[in-house]
Design a protein around this motif. Structure first.
Motif, PDB file in Angstrom:
ATOM      1  N   LEU A  90      -9.754   8.635  -0.544  1.00 39.55           N
ATOM      2  CA  LEU A  90     -10.798   7.749  -1.080  1.00 39.55           C
ATOM      3  C   LEU A  90     -12.057   8.546  -1.435  1.00 39.55           C
ATOM      4  O   LEU A  90     -12.824   8.914  -0.539  1.00 39.55           O
ATOM      5  N   PRO A  91     -12.286   8.829  -2.719  1.00 41.18           N
ATOM      6  CA  PRO A  91     -13.531   9.508  -3.099  1.00 41.18           C
ATOM      7  C   PRO A  91     -14.764   8.660  -2.790  1.00 41.18           C
ATOM      8  O   PRO A  91     -15.839   9.184  -2.528  1.00 41.18           O
ATOM      9  N   CYS A  92     -14.599   7.330  -2.857  1.00 43.14           N
ATOM     10  CA  CYS A  92     -15.704   6.402  -2.659  1.00 43.14           C
ATOM     11  C   CYS A  92     -15.353   5.443  -1.524  1.00 43.14           C
ATOM     12  O   CYS A  92     -14.216   4.978  -1.425  1.00 43.14           O
ATOM     13  N   GLY A  93     -16.339   5.154  -0.654  1.00 42.36           N
ATOM     14  CA  GLY A  93     -16.075   4.276   0.474  1.00 42.36           C
ATOM     15  C   GLY A  93     -16.385   2.812   0.216  1.00 42.36           C
ATOM     16  O   GLY A  93     -16.016   1.943   1.012  1.00 42.36           O
ATOM     17  N   GLU A  94     -17.068   2.525  -0.876  1.00 37.10           N
ATOM     18  CA  GLU A  94     -17.477   1.145  -1.174  1.00 37.10           C
ATOM     19  C   GLU A  94     -16.338   0.379  -1.837  1.00 37.10           C
ATOM     20  O   GLU A  94     -16.389   0.040  -3.021  1.00 37.10           O
ATOM     21  N   LEU A  95     -15.303   0.089  -1.065  1.00 33.69           N
ATOM     22  CA  LEU A  95     -14.125  -0.592  -1.602  1.00 33.69           C
ATOM     23  C   LEU A  95     -14.473  -2.025  -1.972  1.00 33.69           C
ATOM     24  O   LEU A  95     -15.266  -2.691  -1.289  1.00 33.69           O
ATOM     25  N   LEU A  96     -13.884  -2.505  -3.045  1.00 32.40           N
ATOM     26  CA  LEU A  96     -14.163  -3.863  -3.503  1.00 32.40           C
ATOM     27  C   LEU A  96     -13.476  -4.854  -2.569  1.00 32.40           C
ATOM     28  O   LEU A  96     -12.248  -4.933  -2.491  1.00 32.40           O
ATOM     29  N   ASP A 133     -16.658   9.587   1.403  1.00 34.40           N
ATOM     30  CA  ASP A 133     -17.777   8.657   1.588  1.00 34.40           C
ATOM     31  C   ASP A 133     -17.511   7.791   2.820  1.00 34.40           C
ATOM     32  O   ASP A 133     -17.585   6.564   2.760  1.00 34.40           O
ATOM     33  N   TYR A 134     -17.218   8.438   3.926  1.00 37.22           N
ATOM     34  CA  TYR A 134     -16.814   7.744   5.153  1.00 37.22           C
ATOM     35  C   TYR A 134     -17.866   6.731   5.597  1.00 37.22           C
ATOM     36  O   TYR A 134     -17.536   5.628   6.050  1.00 37.22           O
ATOM     37  N   ALA A 135     -19.138   7.075   5.465  1.00 38.64           N
ATOM     38  CA  ALA A 135     -20.216   6.213   5.958  1.00 38.64           C
ATOM     39  C   ALA A 135     -20.206   4.835   5.308  1.00 38.64           C
ATOM     40  O   ALA A 135     -20.589   3.842   5.930  1.00 38.64           O
ATOM     41  N   ASN A 136     -19.767   4.747   4.062  1.00 39.96           N
ATOM     42  CA  ASN A 136     -19.790   3.476   3.344  1.00 39.96           C
ATOM     43  C   ASN A 136     -18.470   2.711   3.403  1.00 39.96           C
ATOM     44  O   ASN A 136     -18.338   1.660   2.773  1.00 39.96           O
ATOM     45  N   LEU A 137     -17.497   3.237   4.143  1.00 36.24           N
ATOM     46  CA  LEU A 137     -16.236   2.515   4.286  1.00 36.24           C
ATOM     47  C   LEU A 137     -16.442   1.243   5.107  1.00 36.24           C
ATOM     48  O   LEU A 137     -17.280   1.218   6.024  1.00 36.24           O
ATOM     49  N   PRO A 138     -15.681   0.174   4.838  1.00 33.31           N
ATOM     50  CA  PRO A 138     -15.699  -0.990   5.720  1.00 33.31           C
ATOM     51  C   PRO A 138     -15.327  -0.559   7.139  1.00 33.31           C
ATOM     52  O   PRO A 138     -14.505   0.349   7.329  1.00 33.31           O
ATOM     53  N   GLU A 139     -15.905  -1.209   8.147  1.00 36.99           N
ATOM     54  CA  GLU A 139     -15.702  -0.799   9.536  1.00 36.99           C
ATOM     55  C   GLU A 139     -14.226  -0.762   9.923  1.00 36.99           C
ATOM     56  O   GLU A 139     -13.787   0.129  10.649  1.00 36.99           O
ATOM     57  N   LYS A 140     -13.449  -1.720   9.436  1.00 36.26           N
ATOM     58  CA  LYS A 140     -12.033  -1.752   9.821  1.00 36.26           C
ATOM     59  C   LYS A 140     -11.269  -0.541   9.265  1.00 36.26           C
ATOM     60  O   LYS A 140     -10.313  -0.065   9.881  1.00 36.26           O
ATOM     61  N   TRP A 141     -11.697  -0.025   8.105  1.00 35.99           N
ATOM     62  CA  TRP A 141     -11.053   1.161   7.543  1.00 35.99           C
ATOM     63  C   TRP A 141     -11.398   2.406   8.358  1.00 35.99           C
ATOM     64  O   TRP A 141     -10.601   3.340   8.453  1.00 35.99           O
ATOM     65  N   LYS A 142     -12.603   2.438   8.934  1.00 37.82           N
ATOM     66  CA  LYS A 142     -13.036   3.610   9.694  1.00 37.82           C
ATOM     67  C   LYS A 142     -12.152   3.860  10.917  1.00 37.82           C
ATOM     68  O   LYS A 142     -12.081   4.988  11.417  1.00 37.82           O
ATOM     69  N   VAL A 143     -11.495   2.814  11.417  1.00 36.76           N
ATOM     70  CA  VAL A 143     -10.615   2.961  12.580  1.00 36.76           C
ATOM     71  C   VAL A 143      -9.507   3.972  12.285  1.00 36.76           C
ATOM     72  O   VAL A 143      -9.096   4.746  13.161  1.00 36.76           O
ATOM     73  N   TYR A 144      -9.033   3.988  11.028  1.00 38.72           N
ATOM     74  CA  TYR A 144      -7.915   4.864  10.659  1.00 38.72           C
ATOM     75  C   TYR A 144      -8.352   6.080   9.830  1.00 38.72           C
ATOM     76  O   TYR A 144      -7.542   6.967   9.579  1.00 38.72           O
ATOM     77  N   ALA A 145      -9.600   6.091   9.391  1.00 35.84           N
ATOM     78  CA  ALA A 145     -10.045   7.107   8.426  1.00 35.84           C
ATOM     79  C   ALA A 145     -10.791   8.254   9.089  1.00 35.84           C
ATOM     80  O   ALA A 145     -11.232   8.153  10.235  1.00 35.84           O
ATOM     81  N   CYS A 146     -10.945   9.346   8.337  1.00 43.77           N
ATOM     82  CA  CYS A 146     -11.740  10.482   8.786  1.00 43.77           C
ATOM     83  C   CYS A 146     -12.593  10.989   7.632  1.00 43.77           C
ATOM     84  O   CYS A 146     -12.316  10.735   6.468  1.00 43.77           O
ATOM     85  N   ARG A 147     -13.636  11.708   8.004  1.00 41.99           N
ATOM     86  CA  ARG A 147     -14.522  12.297   6.993  1.00 41.99           C
ATOM     87  C   ARG A 147     -13.848  13.530   6.384  1.00 41.99           C
ATOM     88  O   ARG A 147     -13.123  14.258   7.053  1.00 41.99           O
ATOM     89  N   THR A 148     -14.147  13.757   5.125  1.00 44.42           N
ATOM     90  CA  THR A 148     -13.658  14.960   4.446  1.00 44.42           C
ATOM     91  C   THR A 148     -14.532  15.210   3.230  1.00 44.42           C
ATOM     92  O   THR A 148     -15.376  14.375   2.877  1.00 44.42           O
ATOM     93  N   ASP A 149     -14.355  16.344   2.596  1.00 46.84           N
ATOM     94  CA  ASP A 149     -15.023  16.562   1.305  1.00 46.84           C
ATOM     95  C   ASP A 149     -14.019  16.990   0.234  1.00 46.84           C
ATOM     96  O   ASP A 149     -14.395  17.524  -0.799  1.00 46.84           O
ATOM     97  N   ASN A 150     -12.723  16.746   0.492  1.00 48.45           N
ATOM     98  CA  ASN A 150     -11.714  17.095  -0.516  1.00 48.45           C
ATOM     99  C   ASN A 150     -10.884  15.891  -0.965  1.00 48.45           C
ATOM    100  O   ASN A 150      -9.776  16.040  -1.452  1.00 48.45           O
ATOM    101  N   ALA A 151     -11.454  14.675  -0.800  1.00 48.05           N
ATOM    102  CA  ALA A 151     -10.783  13.472  -1.326  1.00 48.05           C
ATOM    103  C   ALA A 151     -11.266  13.248  -2.759  1.00 48.05           C
ATOM    104  O   ALA A 151     -12.073  12.367  -3.049  1.00 48.05           O
ATOM    105  N   ILE A 152     -10.756  14.052  -3.657  1.00 44.69           N
ATOM    106  CA  ILE A 152     -11.221  14.036  -5.048  1.00 44.69           C
ATOM    107  C   ILE A 152     -10.569  12.911  -5.841  1.00 44.69           C
ATOM    108  O   ILE A 152     -11.196  12.317  -6.719  1.00 44.69           O
ATOM    109  N   PHE A 153      -9.322  12.587  -5.499  1.00 43.70           N
ATOM    110  CA  PHE A 153      -8.554  11.613  -6.278  1.00 43.70           C
ATOM    111  C   PHE A 153      -8.362  10.317  -5.484  1.00 43.70           C
ATOM    112  O   PHE A 153      -8.090  10.362  -4.284  1.00 43.70           O
ATOM    113  N   PRO A 154      -8.457   9.159  -6.137  1.00 44.88           N
ATOM    114  CA  PRO A 154      -8.140   7.890  -5.470  1.00 44.88           C
ATOM    115  C   PRO A 154      -6.623   7.685  -5.424  1.00 44.88           C
ATOM    116  O   PRO A 154      -6.013   7.301  -6.425  1.00 44.88           O
TER     117      PRO A 154
END
Length: 663
Positions: free
Chosen positions: A450-456, A483-504
């Motif tokens: 996920l390049p962007c955390g603001e999921l619709l 963009d881990y900080a802007n992910l919905p809270e429920k997604w953060k349970v399974y997600a991690c921060r990175t800087d190589n998520a270039i492609f959706p």
């Protein structure tokens, strides 16, 4: 040889062995012809040997998959195959000596003993602009009377990465003074061929104007003989076309070899080429970068599992000397990179030669695929860049397919979906149920980038629920986001921060790849400008080769923080990675080690605490394999860790090798 096959009246020449090509043939379709090479020709003239060779090869493959490479039987079969091949080679040498014309590579001439002490009345060196000077000199020593160099100093020069590349990259035209910094000078040996018989005049117009100073003439046949290609869909009656991906999230990145690739651009180029192929004899895709070529070839392999296609894909350098009815030129370059790579951005004269080769491969139709906004941002004030000139020329004199003004790219995308190939969607309502169904059928692994955390919120609910249910079923889930900080809270349970998520990307079981899912307000930032995605194209591809290639190119299963790679959810990692974390401790701080890849892309053991690095030992892997009764994940055979010239690998008794990460 390809041209001779197309001319039916020339077939007797091939059947009699008067013209032979000596050496390996890369083209799969050509390789099926019994007259394509001297070896194939020799085999076709010896049916008994041919039959024996086919039988032994089938027997070899059978033993290899049932008993492995160390079987006594397989060694005997291999020896017999070698003996028969030796007989064929002896006859092949005789056929080559009798042939009136022999076509081969300069490498074969230099290395193969068949040409030792051999002399020919005429030696013709084709595509000589790509040859090193010493290769040209060597070729000249094989002629008795005439030595002819055929080439174009406005096309690609030799390639070298040596420290002596300034000398090695000099072609024969520059060496004897015909070409000086891109400008031609008179020489008594020079004969200019100023009439072209390949390209439709609308295509040759670009090179004539910007490369050949209007010295190039069109033979009358280029108008009459290219009409059927021009009139064929896609892009009916349009010789010059430009698919502009501005406004789409066509992200580009580079792999560990610094070769660039663009996933959306590859999907669109391949699908459009297959659709075009239905109406013309041959279609080819060319690109500046080897990584993009590998991705498109992976798409082709998956598509060929259930379909047939003759599409060729190659880099521009590989394709010099070839031609095709329709050429798709995939330029690859795009954001988030701020500037194009070395091949397309550094040396303007080299770029001119590369673009000239790309354009002049097309007989009836040229389709350029690129992000115009990216190129305009970099070269709007420098119109001498040859690729930017091509884009402007295509806009002014051809057919531009885009979204920003006329939204014609939507109409194109709706035509591109392929059964058993890339499937394209423009509206979430068209694909959400299919994504949900894929997630419900997930068996082993789900990877999300996920390049962007603001999921619709309107669309992410179904996808998240599908991922959550899969997790409860025991499916491994790995999610990373820039963009881990802007992910919905429920997604953060399974997600991690990175800087190589270039492609959706959403990838399921290393088989199904969704590009553009889950939907978010994707954007590119270029210095003081932000470009939002206003045409979100979603694509689904089902195929193990494509999935494996995307994982390999993008390091999809790894997260990257400040240049260091590590793994997500350490306590939940299974397999050999989990074994390492549980049993291997750092020699210095006694903390658990992590299996990852170093900067050289080799598999290493890394300590997160003190940053120390250790090498993986075959004994560690073999102990894990023994204790856990691990078998090959592909076919269930026994596996063993070994050390080769390029590091550690896993050898399977089924006859193939694996990466350490695969066990």
């Amino acid at each position: 040889m390809d041209e001779l096959f197309r001319e039916k009246d020339k077939l007797p020449i091939l059947e009699e062995g008067k013209v032979l090509r000596y050496g390996y043939v890369r083209d799969e379709q050509l390789n099926k012809n019994p007259y394509v090479s001297s070896f194939c020709y020799t085999v076709s003239k010896n049916p008994d040997l041919h039959k024996k060779l086919d039988f032994l090869q089938a027997e070899y493959d059978k033993i290899k998959h049932t008993k492995g490479y160390n079987s006594k039987n397989i060694i005997e079969v291999r020896k017999e195959i070698g003996r028969i091949r030796g007989q064929i080679r002896d006859q092949e040498r005789h056929n080559v000596e009798k042939a009136s014309i022999v076509a081969t590579t300069i490498s074969k001439v230099i290395m193969d003993p068949i040409f030792e002490n051999k002399k020919y009345d005429v030696v013709m060196f084709d595509e000589v602009s790509m040859a090193y000077i010493l290769q040209v000199v060597c070729a000249a020593t094989f002629c008795k009377e005439h030595f002819i160099c055929v080439g174009d100093f406005k096309q690609l020069s030799p390639i070298a990465q040596s420290k002596a590349k300034e000398v090695l990259c000099k072609d024969i035209f520059e060496f004897i003074g015909i070409n000086q910094y891109g400008k031609p000078y008179y020489h008594p040996w020079l004969v200019m061929l100023d009439e072209q018989r390949r390209m439709h005049p609308k295509i040759s117009e670009f090179s004539n104007k910007y490369v050949y100073s209007r010295l190039l003439k069109n033979h009358v046949s280029t108008i009459t003989s290219r009409g059927s290609i021009v009139d064929a869909p896609l892009f009916k009656k349009e010789p010059i076309n430009f698919i502009d991906l501005s406004g789409c999230h066509c992200a580009a990145a580079k792999n560990t070899d610094n070769s660039r690739y663009n996933i959306l651009s590859a999907f669109i180029s391949f699908a459009a080429a297959v659709q075009t192929e239905k109406n013309v004899d041959n279609v080819s895709i060319i690109t500046p970068y080897a990584a993009q070529t590998r991705l498109i070839r992976a798409l082709t392999l998956d598509y060929r599992q259930k379909n047939t296609t003759k599409i060729r894909c190659a880099t521009v350098h590989q394709f010099q000397g070839s031609e095709s009815d329709v050429i798709y030129f995939d330029a690859v370059e795009s954001y988030p990179s701020k500037k194009p790579g070395w091949l397309m951005g550094k040396d303007f004269y080299s770029i001119e030669r590369l673009i000239n080769v790309a354009v002049t491969r097309a007989k009836g139709k040229l389709v350029t695929v690129a992000n115009h906004r990216f190129w305009e941002r970099n070269y709007k004030n420098n119109s001498s860049h040859m690729f930017y000139r091509l884009l402007i020329h295509s806009i002014q004199n051809g057919n531009r397919v885009e979204f920003i003004d006329k939204k014609t790219i939507k109409k194109l995308v709706k035509k591109l979906s392929l059964k058993d190939g890339p499937e394209f969607y423009l509206m979430p309502e068209e694909y959400l149920d299919l994504v949900q169904n894929d997630l419900e059928n997930a068996k082993s692994k789900i990877i999300v980038s996920l390049p962007c955390g603001e999921l619709l919120m309107k669309y992410e609910e179904k996808i998240f629920n599908g991922i959550q249910k899969a997790k409860l079923r025991g499916v491994q889930v790995f999610i990373k986001s820039n963009d881990y900080a802007n992910l919905p809270e429920k997604w953060k349970v399974y997600a991690c921060r990175t800087d190589n998520a270039i492609f959706p990307i959403l990838m399921i079981d290393d088989q199904i790849t969704w590009y553009g899912v889950p939907l978010a307000p994707w954007k590119f930032v270029d210095r003081d400008m932000t470009y939002k995605t206003i045409c979100p194209i979603v694509c689904r591809v089902k195929g193990k080769y494509t999935a494996e290639m995307i994982k390999s190119l993008s390091n999809l299963e790894y997260r990257n923080m400040n240049g260091e790679e590590n793994l997500n959810n350490l306590e939940e990692v299974s397999g050999f990675k989990g074994y390492i974390q549980k049993y291997k401790k750092c020699l210095y701080c006694k903390k658990p080690l992590i299996l990852t890849k170093g900067k050289s892309r080799k598999t290493i053991l890394w300590c997160k605490e003190c940053k120390k690095v250790e090498l993986v030992k075959p004994d560690d892997i073999n102990h894990y394999i023994l204790v856990n009764h691990v078998k090959c994940p592909r076919d269930g055979w026994d596996i063993t860790a070994k050390v080769g010239p390029y590091g550690i690998y896993i050898e399977c008794d089924g006859g193939h090798s694996l990466k350490v990460e695969e066990i």
